[in-house]
Design an enzyme around this catalytic site. Structure first.
Site, PDB file in Angstrom:
ATOM      1  N   GLN A   1      43.424  38.119  37.754  1.00  0.00           N
ATOM      2  CA  GLN A   1      42.816  39.418  38.082  1.00  0.00           C
ATOM      3  C   GLN A   1      43.632  40.605  37.582  1.00  0.00           C
ATOM      4  OE1 GLN A   1      44.028  37.176  40.178  1.00  0.00           O
ATOM      5  NE2 GLN A   1      45.265  38.117  41.772  1.00  0.00           N
TER       6      GLN A   1
ATOM      7  N   HIS B   1      37.116  48.255  39.890  1.00  0.00           N
ATOM      8  CA  HIS B   1      37.906  49.418  39.441  1.00  0.00           C
ATOM      9  C   HIS B   1      38.799  49.034  38.253  1.00  0.00           C
ATOM     10  CE1 HIS B   1      41.388  47.547  41.266  1.00  0.00           C
ATOM     11  NE2 HIS B   1      40.637  47.306  42.327  1.00  0.00           N
TER      12      HIS B   1
ATOM     13  N   ARG C   1      40.874  54.714  44.263  1.00  0.00           N
ATOM     14  CA  ARG C   1      40.841  54.187  42.897  1.00  0.00           C
ATOM     15  C   ARG C   1      39.442  53.720  42.498  1.00  0.00           C
ATOM     16  NH1 ARG C   1      43.924  50.007  45.499  1.00  0.00           N
ATOM     17  NH2 ARG C   1      42.776  48.054  45.721  1.00  0.00           N
TER      18      ARG C   1
ATOM     19  N   LYS D   1      42.081  33.488  44.414  1.00  0.00           N
ATOM     20  CA  LYS D   1      40.765  34.110  44.610  1.00  0.00           C
ATOM     21  C   LYS D   1      39.732  33.078  45.051  1.00  0.00           C
ATOM     22  CE  LYS D   1      42.127  38.174  43.739  1.00  0.00           C
ATOM     23  NZ  LYS D   1      42.320  39.094  44.880  1.00  0.00           N
TER      24      LYS D   1
END
Ligand SMILES: *[C@@H]1O[C@H](CO)[C@@H](O)[C@H](O)[C@H]1NC(C)=O
Ligand SMILES: *[C@@H]1O[C@H](CO)[C@@H](O)[C@H](O)[C@H]1NC(C)=O
Ligand SMILES: *[C@@H]1O[C@H](CO)[C@@H](O)[C@H](O)[C@H]1NC(C)=O
Ligand SMILES: *[C@@H]1O[C@H](CO)[C@@H](O)[C@H](O)[C@H]1NC(C)=O
Ligand SMILES: *[C@@H]1O[C@H](CO)[C@@H](O)[C@H](O)[C@H]1NC(C)=O
Ligand SMILES: *[C@@H]1O[C@H](CO)[C@@H](O)[C@H](O)[C@H]1NC(C)=O
Ligand SMILES: *[C@@H]1O[C@H](CO)[C@@H](O)[C@H](O)[C@H]1NC(C)=O
Ligand SMILES: *[C@@H]1O[C@H](CO)[C@@H](O)[C@H](O)[C@H]1NC(C)=O
Length: 457
Positions: A43, A73, A156, A291
């Site tokens: 990531q 983002h 963000r 994840k």
């Protein structure tokens, strides 16, 4: 100089990446610099176009009628808790290392200056590029329609949405000479107690019960003990006295992506040179496991947290009111101003972990066998699942509907970072697409609230 050429020359300045196709970082292909390293950061990879077995172009005799884009983002500084750990690790090295081995000398004078949580300027450019590309890809739809934008509330993410809109607007001006639309994302608060489908935090047991956290912790610890000890030994050999642990080896590796994206144009950091491409593959897999077992199919409450978004998607795809009893806000979803139906373009902005849950709620990896914690599973075996393929910085999913000359029904397909992810549970055709009805039928997990009851019992 005419107005168009003035705008074009402004665009040329802003979109250095776009006009310079010789660069290894472009609007179309994303970050292609030092790929044997940078595509293996999980990531923390900057967005790059993911290889696709199926063409992502508009299929012949079809026209795309709808797109939902879902965006992570852009590149950010490390989270606050990580930045403290990185900084402590560097301090430990500085205070205890007696000699720096070949290739490690730069560390002696390295100053830790990374911030926390905020989008970097490199990350802003990524989002500008993403909006630019989104307009270009969907120009047919975008010419006469304005997308509906929603953003989760963290700074963000909102800034990412604004940068994306900037790029979208610029592309529209270049293509059409004018753009008088006004764009403002609907911002969904991340405060506790607020239902927000773009930032789940209301599944109480998931947030508070170590049992749910243990899946990722255990999977990562198991894989760490396979691949890290040799690397840790090498680091300690070259940093005599530093006394680094396997966990700190991960921090040392993290310093490569985070220093790279802290550079305005993404110059590959010296930290990256300490490790081999194979070691980066192991690192990427470590991040993938975090994840998958943290928020994806590997966690008993992973997919459930993406259910609210999945049900909103069904509403948008079918042009019918939202039916959901999980994380949606019924006040917001009932209003035309905050949840308009019947539009051809939607763009949402969120976080990587939340998006992982959404992808699993959509069943994209439901048939994929559980990821091994002792050997790297190839992305071919995982329907393209990996953290770097799905949620790099500035990741973008496009969920498209299309109508075609031959088929008398609407079709759906999903494109993650330019890769067509063949749908698994609805009888997909050779282009990875399902009939709209079959796709919605296949989302029975979401339509029946997943395991939302387990969040509270
Ligand atoms: C850069 O590449 C894209 C895609 O290949 C192409 O459409 C575009 O015209 C190129 N731009 C320049 C300035 O060469
Ligand atoms: C990154 O790529 C550039 C250009 O190909 C090369 O000069 C440089 O050595 C590479 N850096 C690393 C760390 O591999
Ligand atoms: C440095 O080494 C000393 C003595 O071996 C030890 O007590 C101290 O904890 C180490 N410092 C760090 C930051 O690890
Ligand atoms: C739902 O949204 C409304 C309107 O933004 C807000 O006032 C309310 O606090 C939200 N409720 C929950 C539970 O999220
Ligand atoms: C670690 O090093 C040992 C000894 O050199 C070697 O046998 C082993 O295969 C290495 N393990 C990994 C995961 O590279
Ligand atoms: C390594 O990190 C994991 C996950 O943060 C933690 O559970 C574990 O206790 C750490 N191990 C050591 C030896 O610090
Ligand atoms: C927020 O979510 C909770 C839990 O699913 C639900 O009971 C509540 O009705 C929701 N609130 C709103 C305003 O939708
Ligand atoms: C995955 O597939 C199984 C078997 O068809 C089904 O029971 C389950 O609800 C699906 N889960 C998701 C998240 O789609």
């Amino acid at each position: 100089m005419g107005i168009i050429s003035i705008i074009n020359s402004i665009a040329t300045t802003v979109f250095a990446h776009l006009v310079n196709n010789d660069s290894c970082d472009t609007v179309n292909s994303g970050y292609q610099c030092n790929t044997s390293i940078s595509h293996s950061w999980g990531q923390y990879s900057p967005y790059f176009t993911v290889p696709s077995k199926i063409s992502n172009a508009e299929p012949p005799f079809c026209s795309i009628t709808f797109v939902q884009s879902l965006n992570r983002h852009g590149a950010r500084d490390p989270t606050a808790s990580k930045t403290a750990k990185y900084s402590a690790t560097v301090a430990q090295i500085h205070s205890n290392t007696t000699s720096y081995g070949p290739g490690f000398e730069f560390i002696e004078s390295y100053q830790y200056t990374l911030g926390a949580d905020q989008l970097t300027s490199f990350g802003q450019q990524e989002m500008i590029n993403s909006g630019f590309k989104f307009f270009q890809r969907y120009q047919q739809l975008a010419t006469n329609n304005t997308p509906f934008f929603r953003s989760s509330g963290e700074n963000r993410v909102v800034m990412s949405a604004e940068n994306f809109i900037q790029g979208y607007h610029a592309a529209k001006v270049i293509a059409l000479g004018d753009d008088t639309s006004s764009y403002k994302p609907l911002v969904l608060s991340e405060e506790k107690g607020v239902n927000n489908t773009l930032d789940q935090s209301e599944c109480t047991n998931f947030e508070n019960d170590d049992y749910y956290a243990s899946f990722a912790v255990d999977a990562q610890a198991a894989w760490l003990s396979v691949f890290a000890p040799n690397i840790t030994a090498r680091l300690n050999e070259n940093l005599q006295g530093a006394g680094l642990t396997d966990n700190q080896t991960i921090y040392m590796m993290d310093l490569c992506p985070f220093n790279t994206i802290a550079s305005h144009v993404g110059v590959i950091s010296e930290w990256c040179t300490l490790f081999t491409p194979n070691e980066w593959k192991s690192y990427s897999y470590y991040n993938t496991l975090g994840k998958y077992y943290g928020y994806g199919d590997g966690n008993p409450l992973g997919p459930t947290q993406g259910v609210g978004f999945a049900n909103e998607l069904i509403a948008r795809l079918t042009n019918k009111p939202v039916v959901d009893r999980t994380s949606t806000n019924s006040t917001i979803d009932a209003l035309e101003t905050t949840f308009p139906l019947g539009l051809p373009m939607y763009a949402d902005f969120s976080h990587g972990s939340d998006m992982t849950a959404m992808f699993s709620a959509l069943g994209l990896y439901n048939d994929t066998s559980p990821l091994s914690t002792h050997t790297i599973q190839d992305t071919d075996e995982t329907n393209g699942y990996s953290a770097s393929y799905t949620i790099p910085f500035a990741a973008r999913a496009y969920i498209e509907k299309m109508t075609c000359l031959i088929q008398p029904y609407e079709l759906v397909r999903v494109i993650l970072n330019d890769r067509v992810v063949p749908l698994q549970n609805c009888g997909a055709d050779s282009l990875g697409r399902c009939k709209l009805d079959a796709f919605v039928d296949s989302l029975s997990f979401a339509r029946s609230s997943g395991h939302w009851d387990k969040c509270f019992e």
